[in-house]
Structure formats: structure tokens, C-alpha cells
Design a protein around this motif. Structure first.
Motif, PDB file in Angstrom:
ATOM      1  N   ILE A  11       0.690  -1.233  -0.115  1.00 15.06           N
ATOM      2  CA  ILE A  11       0.084   0.003   0.235  1.00 15.06           C
ATOM      3  C   ILE A  11       0.934   1.239  -0.033  1.00 15.06           C
ATOM      4  CG2 ILE A  11      -1.695   1.308   1.178  1.00 15.06           C
ATOM      5  CD1 ILE A  11      -2.779  -1.041   2.543  1.00 15.06           C
ATOM      6  N   LEU A  12       1.881   1.376   0.898  1.00 16.11           N
ATOM      7  CA  LEU A  12       2.675   2.412   0.980  1.00 16.11           C
ATOM      8  C   LEU A  12       3.551   2.424  -0.361  1.00 16.11           C
ATOM      9  CD1 LEU A  12       4.014   1.954   4.595  1.00 16.11           C
ATOM     10  CD2 LEU A  12       2.308   3.502   3.748  1.00 16.11           C
ATOM     11  N   GLU A  13       3.869   1.522  -0.985  1.00 12.10           N
ATOM     12  CA  GLU A  13       4.784   1.684  -2.212  1.00 12.10           C
ATOM     13  C   GLU A  13       3.940   2.250  -3.532  1.00 12.10           C
ATOM     14  OE1 GLU A  13       7.995   1.494  -3.316  1.00 12.10           O
ATOM     15  OE2 GLU A  13       8.463   1.383  -1.109  1.00 12.10           O
ATOM     16  N   ALA A  14       2.544   1.694  -3.230  1.00 18.12           N
ATOM     17  CA  ALA A  14       1.722   2.534  -4.360  1.00 18.12           C
ATOM     18  C   ALA A  14       1.428   3.749  -4.003  1.00 18.12           C
ATOM     19  CB  ALA A  14       0.228   1.498  -4.198  1.00 18.12           C
ATOM     20  N   ARG A  21       4.364  11.103  -8.738  1.00 12.54           N
ATOM     21  CA  ARG A  21       3.950  11.599 -10.007  1.00 12.54           C
ATOM     22  C   ARG A  21       3.155  12.796 -10.100  1.00 12.54           C
ATOM     23  NH1 ARG A  21       2.744   6.110 -10.658  1.00 12.54           N
ATOM     24  NH2 ARG A  21       0.307   6.442 -10.631  1.00 12.54           N
ATOM     25  N   HIS A  22       2.547  13.138  -8.668  1.00 15.13           N
ATOM     26  CA  HIS A  22       1.528  14.246  -8.779  1.00 15.13           C
ATOM     27  C   HIS A  22       1.990  15.283  -7.851  1.00 15.13           C
ATOM     28  CE1 HIS A  22      -1.370  12.205 -11.478  1.00 15.13           C
ATOM     29  NE2 HIS A  22      -1.082  11.105 -10.668  1.00 15.13           N
ATOM     30  N   ILE A  23       3.042  15.107  -7.110  1.00 12.19           N
ATOM     31  CA  ILE A  23       3.169  16.043  -5.987  1.00 12.19           C
ATOM     32  C   ILE A  23       3.649  17.623  -6.642  1.00 12.19           C
ATOM     33  CG2 ILE A  23       5.725  15.685  -5.632  1.00 12.19           C
ATOM     34  CD1 ILE A  23       3.079  16.393  -3.139  1.00 12.19           C
ATOM     35  N   ASP A  24       4.370  17.362  -7.870  1.00  9.35           N
ATOM     36  CA  ASP A  24       4.562  18.811  -8.412  1.00  9.35           C
ATOM     37  C   ASP A  24       3.357  19.646  -8.818  1.00  9.35           C
ATOM     38  OD1 ASP A  24       7.438  18.792  -7.675  1.00  9.35           O
ATOM     39  OD2 ASP A  24       7.805  17.420  -9.774  1.00  9.35           O
ATOM     40  N   GLN A  25       2.522  19.120  -9.235  1.00 10.09           N
ATOM     41  CA  GLN A  25       1.239  19.512  -9.767  1.00 10.09           C
ATOM     42  C   GLN A  25       0.678  20.112  -8.675  1.00 10.09           C
ATOM     43  OE1 GLN A  25      -0.434  16.503 -12.057  1.00 10.09           O
ATOM     44  NE2 GLN A  25       0.218  17.436 -13.835  1.00 10.09           N
ATOM     45  N   HIS A  26       0.572  19.260  -7.595  1.00 15.41           N
ATOM     46  CA  HIS A  26      -0.309  19.522  -6.086  1.00 15.41           C
ATOM     47  C   HIS A  26       0.476  20.719  -5.656  1.00 15.41           C
ATOM     48  CE1 HIS A  26      -2.625  18.650  -2.656  1.00 15.41           C
ATOM     49  NE2 HIS A  26      -1.606  18.742  -1.866  1.00 15.41           N
ATOM     50  N   LYS A  27       1.624  20.693  -5.457  1.00 15.20           N
ATOM     51  CA  LYS A  27       2.417  21.812  -4.704  1.00 15.20           C
ATOM     52  C   LYS A  27       2.084  23.104  -5.608  1.00 15.20           C
ATOM     53  CE  LYS A  27       6.985  22.674  -4.311  1.00 15.20           C
ATOM     54  NZ  LYS A  27       8.342  22.643  -4.734  1.00 15.20           N
TER      55      LYS A  27
END
Length: 74
Positions: A11-14, A21-27
Motif C-alpha cells: 500500500i505504501l509503495e503504491a 507522479r503528482h506532487i509537483d502539480q499539487h504543490k
């Protein structure tokens, strides 16, 4: 019936893959200058969705797991 998660590492790896993949857009979208703060915000906002999806749709033990029964699709 399993009472403890035997797939927590999976779960943690997923979740880690999804966050990376999405943290830069979220940031950028939430105007968060610090990456660590953005990760915390992402997990707080979307962590439950990632876990529910994994436990209810992906986990191989989902049919025998007491914890996953709460996420069982209707």
C-alpha cells in the motif's frame, strides 16, 4: 479472516508512486512552497482514497481481510 494488514508495504509503495507522479502539480496548484508540506497536504487530502482503492480493488487478500470489508464495493 485477517485482522491485521499483511500488505501495508505494498500500500505504501503504491501511495509513494502516486505521490511522486503528482506532487509537483499539487504543490503548484495549492501554492505550497515546500515539498515536504505538499506531501503532508496530499496525504491528508487523498490518502484515504488511495487506501480505499487499494484495499477494495487491488489487494489480493481483500476478500479475506476484515479491514478491507469496510471498503467493500456495493
Amino acid at each position: 479472516m485477517l485482522k491485521d494488514c499483511k500488505h501495508l508495504g505494498e500500500i505504501l509503495e503504491a501511495q509513494k508512486d502516486i505521490i511522486e507522479r503528482h506532487i509537483d502539480q499539487h504543490k503548484w496548484f495549492h501554492q505550497i512552497p515546500n515539498r515536504e508540506v505538499a506531501v503532508c497536504d496530499f496525504v491528508e487530502k487523498y490518502g484515504f482514497i488511495m487506501r480505499e482503492f487499494y484495499c477494495s480493488r487491488i489487494c489480493v487478500s481483500r476478500f479475506d481481510c476484515e479491514l478491507a470489508q469496510g471498503y467493500k464495493p456495493k
